[in-house]
Design a protein around this motif. Sequence first.
Motif, short mmCIF file in Angstrom:
data_model
loop_
_atom_site.label_atom_id
_atom_site.label_comp_id
_atom_site.label_asym_id
_atom_site.label_seq_id
_atom_site.Cartn_x
_atom_site.Cartn_y
_atom_site.Cartn_z
N UNK A 151 0.85 -1.21 0.00
CA UNK A 151 0.00 0.00 0.00
C UNK A 151 0.88 1.25 0.00
N UNK A 152 1.95 1.21 0.80
CA UNK A 152 2.87 2.35 0.83
C UNK A 152 3.55 2.58 -0.51
N UNK A 153 3.99 1.50 -1.16
CA UNK A 153 4.62 1.63 -2.47
C UNK A 153 3.64 2.19 -3.49
N UNK A 154 2.39 1.74 -3.42
CA UNK A 154 1.38 2.24 -4.35
C UNK A 154 1.16 3.74 -4.16
N UNK A 155 1.10 4.18 -2.90
CA UNK A 155 0.92 5.61 -2.62
C UNK A 155 2.11 6.41 -3.14
N UNK A 156 3.32 5.92 -2.88
CA UNK A 156 4.52 6.63 -3.33
C UNK A 156 4.59 6.68 -4.86
N UNK A 157 4.14 5.60 -5.50
CA UNK A 157 4.13 5.57 -6.97
C UNK A 157 3.19 6.62 -7.52
N UNK A 158 1.99 6.72 -6.96
CA UNK A 158 1.03 7.74 -7.41
C UNK A 158 1.59 9.13 -7.20
N UNK A 159 2.16 9.38 -6.03
CA UNK A 159 2.72 10.71 -5.74
C UNK A 159 3.88 11.03 -6.68
N UNK A 160 4.68 10.00 -7.01
CA UNK A 160 5.80 10.22 -7.92
C UNK A 160 5.31 10.56 -9.32
N UNK A 161 4.28 9.87 -9.77
CA UNK A 161 3.70 10.15 -11.09
C UNK A 161 3.16 11.57 -11.14
N UNK A 162 2.61 12.02 -10.02
CA UNK A 162 2.07 13.39 -9.95
C UNK A 162 3.17 14.44 -9.79
N UNK A 163 4.41 14.00 -9.63
CA UNK A 163 5.53 14.93 -9.55
C UNK A 163 5.69 15.62 -8.20
N UNK A 164 5.33 14.93 -7.12
CA UNK A 164 5.40 15.54 -5.79
C UNK A 164 6.82 15.66 -5.25
N UNK A 165 7.78 14.94 -5.83
CA UNK A 165 9.12 14.88 -5.26
C UNK A 165 10.15 15.52 -6.20
N UNK A 166 11.22 16.02 -5.59
CA UNK A 166 12.36 16.52 -6.35
C UNK A 166 13.63 16.09 -5.65
N UNK A 167 14.77 16.68 -6.02
CA UNK A 167 16.05 16.24 -5.47
C UNK A 167 16.18 16.49 -3.97
N UNK A 168 15.43 17.43 -3.46
CA UNK A 168 15.51 17.76 -2.04
C UNK A 168 14.32 17.21 -1.26
N UNK A 169 13.14 17.36 -1.82
CA UNK A 169 11.92 16.95 -1.11
C UNK A 169 11.51 15.54 -1.52
N UNK A 170 11.98 14.56 -0.79
CA UNK A 170 11.56 13.19 -1.05
C UNK A 170 11.62 12.34 0.22
N UNK A 171 11.37 12.99 1.36
CA UNK A 171 11.36 12.28 2.64
C UNK A 171 10.40 11.08 2.64
N UNK A 172 9.18 11.20 2.07
CA UNK A 172 8.30 10.03 2.06
C UNK A 172 8.90 8.82 1.34
N UNK A 173 9.72 9.08 0.31
CA UNK A 173 10.36 7.99 -0.40
C UNK A 173 11.37 7.29 0.51
#
Length: 201
Positions: A151-173
């Motif tokens: 479930x966590x991987x699925x959530x992170x995958x959706x957020x990644x597709x939406x472009x929520x993370x960058x080189x600095x902001x990726x604590x959830x990953x």
Amino acid sequence: MSDRVTIQSKLPVGAIDTRASGWWAMIFVVFTEGALFAYLLFSYFYIAVQPHVYGDWPDGGIPSLSLALPNTIILLLSSVAVYWGERGRRLGSNNRLIAGLAIGLILGIAFLVIQYFEWAERPFSLSSSAYGSLYFTITGFHMMHVIAGVIGLAAMLVWSIKGYFDRVRYAPIQIGSLYWHFVDAVWLCVFFTFYITPRLG
């Protein structure tokens, strides 16, 4: 809040903010859940040295590796894929992060499906013997963690597709990956306990 954003923006490219509260919270979760698994596995070994009291051990003979070994490899590969994707995000590749999470998610689901068939093949049940009780309790407890990780991987995958993370902001990953690696490490202990130790006599 603005100070926090300013501090993060000044971090060098690829830097890891390991002081994030969520990261430390996951560390404590890992230690707590690790202790629970340690107690469960201790119960197995404690009873295993007393087979004359509790009947045949293992119940049904030495368990087959026909499904368990490939399933172990699948789970390890999922951990490698998640790490590869996380590493790609640090290097600025969102596509690599998406690919890594997607592969990890697919392999995690495959592990659950194969584990279900592994359960179906068991000649014992949860209540048939001490061995059966421990087997289904420990592997079931682990499967619950795998489901949470999927479930966590699925959530992170959706957020990644939406472009929520960058080189600095990726604590959830970082946090989600840490949990997934923990789940994989626990399975190695479970696999060694149920499938390897009986072969060592």
